[in-house]
Design an enzyme around this catalytic site. Structure first.
Site, PDB file in Angstrom:
ATOM      1  N   ASP A  14       6.780  -4.418   4.114  1.00 20.85           N
ATOM      2  CA  ASP A  14       7.832  -3.681   3.400  1.00 20.85           C
ATOM      3  C   ASP A  14       8.660  -2.801   4.325  1.00 20.85           C
ATOM      4  O   ASP A  14       9.887  -2.830   4.296  1.00 20.85           O
ATOM      5  CB  ASP A  14       7.220  -2.819   2.288  1.00 20.85           C
ATOM      6  N   ARG A  95       0.337  12.893   3.171  1.00 16.83           N
ATOM      7  CA  ARG A  95       1.793  12.827   2.996  1.00 16.83           C
ATOM      8  C   ARG A  95       2.533  14.072   3.486  1.00 16.83           C
ATOM      9  O   ARG A  95       3.555  13.952   4.155  1.00 16.83           O
ATOM     10  CB  ARG A  95       2.150  12.534   1.533  1.00 16.83           C
ATOM     11  N   ASP A 124       3.009   8.733  -4.284  1.00 15.20           N
ATOM     12  CA  ASP A 124       3.426   9.024  -2.917  1.00 15.20           C
ATOM     13  C   ASP A 124       4.929   9.278  -2.784  1.00 15.20           C
ATOM     14  O   ASP A 124       5.355  10.099  -1.975  1.00 15.20           O
ATOM     15  CB  ASP A 124       2.957   7.910  -1.975  1.00 15.20           C
ATOM     16  N   SER A 175      -3.400  -3.195  -2.403  1.00 11.09           N
ATOM     17  CA  SER A 175      -2.578  -2.145  -1.822  1.00 11.09           C
ATOM     18  C   SER A 175      -3.539  -1.117  -1.237  1.00 11.09           C
ATOM     19  O   SER A 175      -4.357  -0.544  -1.963  1.00 11.09           O
ATOM     20  CB  SER A 175      -1.694  -1.515  -2.899  1.00 11.09           C
TER      21      SER A 175
HETATM   22  N1  ARG Z   1      -3.867   6.981  -6.161  1.00 14.33           N
HETATM   23  C1  ARG Z   1      -4.083   7.615  -4.903  1.00 14.33           C
HETATM   24  C2  ARG Z   1      -3.190   8.812  -4.771  1.00 14.33           C
HETATM   25  O1  ARG Z   1      -2.206   8.889  -5.433  1.00 14.33           O
HETATM   26  C3  ARG Z   1      -3.968   6.680  -3.735  1.00 14.33           C
HETATM   27  C4  ARG Z   1      -2.632   6.063  -3.493  1.00 14.33           C
HETATM   28  C5  ARG Z   1      -2.760   5.160  -2.332  1.00 14.33           C
HETATM   29  N2  ARG Z   1      -1.624   4.386  -2.027  1.00 14.33           N
HETATM   30  C6  ARG Z   1      -1.688   3.049  -1.874  1.00 14.33           C
HETATM   31  N3  ARG Z   1      -0.646   2.443  -1.473  1.00 14.33           N
HETATM   32  N4  ARG Z   1      -2.770   2.379  -2.101  1.00 14.33           N
HETATM   33  O2  ARG Z   1      -3.487   9.703  -4.005  1.00 14.33           O
END
Ligand code: ARG
Length: 400
Positions: A14, A95, A124, A175
């Protein structure tokens, strides 16, 4: 007119496609930034070269692992941060640090736009954009996957057409987001929440059901910060890395949960966070020994709020900052050792000791040497129950 865009670059399909995509849509130069938060895997230099091969005008890497450990993982540990009482904020924690470095690189290159590869369905995107608004309010954001029709199929076609050096066939069905504090796996067959996770989704942890001997270790904390394993002093990065290996080998820190996302969706997540879970288990127990009762009770509420703020993308908010001050003060006496037994997927505390302990053997003992004056308890119990006793008498009288 935007001249330069800094893209948070992972090296995957991506964000590799996003380089050319953004350049075509904006006419701007794309500067790719790959941030190492301890996700392991590919060499950063290889990722940097791929960004250039995909058309980036410049590509930078930032090894921020030590900073991540000391300034993000350690505060999360001091807050015993477990979202919904389970998830140690793995992605949520990385992040804001990535945001800091995106803002830095934007400043250094005179870029007025930043781009990320998040979809519109996750947390995110919120963490990137809300964080960026706080640290670099003049910088705008572009989200090609969410806002400009860059779907997965289009991305693959784009990569093939342009001959981008990415293997589109070797894509994982999941993912995945991973860093020093843990690993998150979602999508694929896991979206049916009745399906049990299979062994292949795990990478940081071994199967806890496989018979093996236990691993026992002593963790030393100073003012809430983990500083040594078995008496060996270690910087946070090295300490967390060693614990990921040792607790991971015992299958510690696997989680399978349905989680409330900020965007309103319930989603199924598999996590593995061996070091985080082992450390939080030990740290909570040392707090039980060293933190005064009312402070400990209040801290649990503050911790929950801290965790929700960080989960919800508000790392840079005033409330989070003020809670940090509270947590630091509450951690003043969280100093001492905890013995942990890692085995069968669990981290179990088997001993604790502290030079500033509030545990008083002489007060606690039922053996000889007891200094607790039990005669004081009688009056205490009476007065403690007095308000509810009077109310109960009134209730009876009122009922007639
Ligand atoms: N649900 C978790 C969070 O919001 C993990 C997100 C992880 N991202 C991913 N692309 N798998 O902190």
């Amino acid at each position: 007119m935007t001249q330069r865009v800094v893209l948070a670059y992972s090296g995957g399909l991506d964000t590799s496609v996003a380089i050319g995509w953004i350049a075509e849509q904006t006419g701007a130069e794309v500067i790719a930034l790959a941030v190492d938060v301890g996700q392991g895997g590919e060499d950063l230099e290889a990722i940097r070269q791929r960004a250039l091969a995909c058309g980036a005008a410049a590509a930078e890497v930032a090894d921020v692992r030590a900073e991540y450990a000391a300034r993000f993982c350690v505060p999360a540990l001091k807050a015993n941060a477990l979202y919904m009482d389970r998830y140690p904020l793995v992605s949520a924690l990385s992040r804001p640090l990535i945001v800091n470095h995106l803002a830095r690189v934007a400043r250094e290159h005179g870029a007025d736009m930043v781009a990320h590869g998040c979809t519109g369905k996750g947390n995110d995107q919120v963490r990137f954009e809300v964080g960026l608004a706080a640290v670099a309010p003049g910088v705008s954001v572009m989200a090609p996957v969410r806002d400009s029709g860059m779907t997965r199929d289009k991305a693959i076609r784009f990569a093939e057409e342009k001959g981008l050096p990415i293997d589109v066939s070797s894509r994982s069905p999941y993912s995945i987001d991973q860093n020093l504090w843990g690993r998150a796996v979602e999508t694929g067959f896991l979206e049916d929440i009745w399906n049990a996770p299979i062994e292949e989704v795990y990478e940081y942890t071994s199967d806890p059901a496989v018979p093996r001997g236990p691993d026992e270790l002593v963790l030393t904390f100073a003012e809430g910060i983990p500083v040594a394993i078995d008496g060996r002093e270690l910087a946070p990065l090295d300490l967390i890395t060693e614990l990921n290996t040792r607790a991971g080998a015992q299958g510690v820190g696997r989680l399978d949960m349905v989680e409330d996302r900020l965007v309103g969706i319930k989603s199924r997540e598999i996590y593995e966070a061996p070091a985080a879970i082992a450390l939080i288990t030990a740290h909570q127990e040392l707090e039980n020994v060293c933190v005064e009762r009312d402070l400990a009770r209040f801290k649990r509420q503050a911790e929950q709020r801290w965790t929700e703020l960080v989960y919800d993308g508000l790392w840079f908010s005033p409330l989070k900052r003020a809670l940090d001050v509270f947590i630091d003060d509450a951690s003043r006496y969280v100093t001492g050792d905890v013995r942990l037994k890692l085995h069968g997927g669990r981290a179990v505390v088997t001993g604790r000791r502290s030079p500033v302990s509030l545990y008083d053997y002489k007060l606690a003992t039922y053996d000889t040497g007891d200094t607790f004056d039990q005669s004081m308890a009688k009056g205490f119990v009476e007065l403690w129950g007095l308000p509810s006793k009077i109310a109960a008498l009134r209730d009876t009288a009122a009922r007639g």
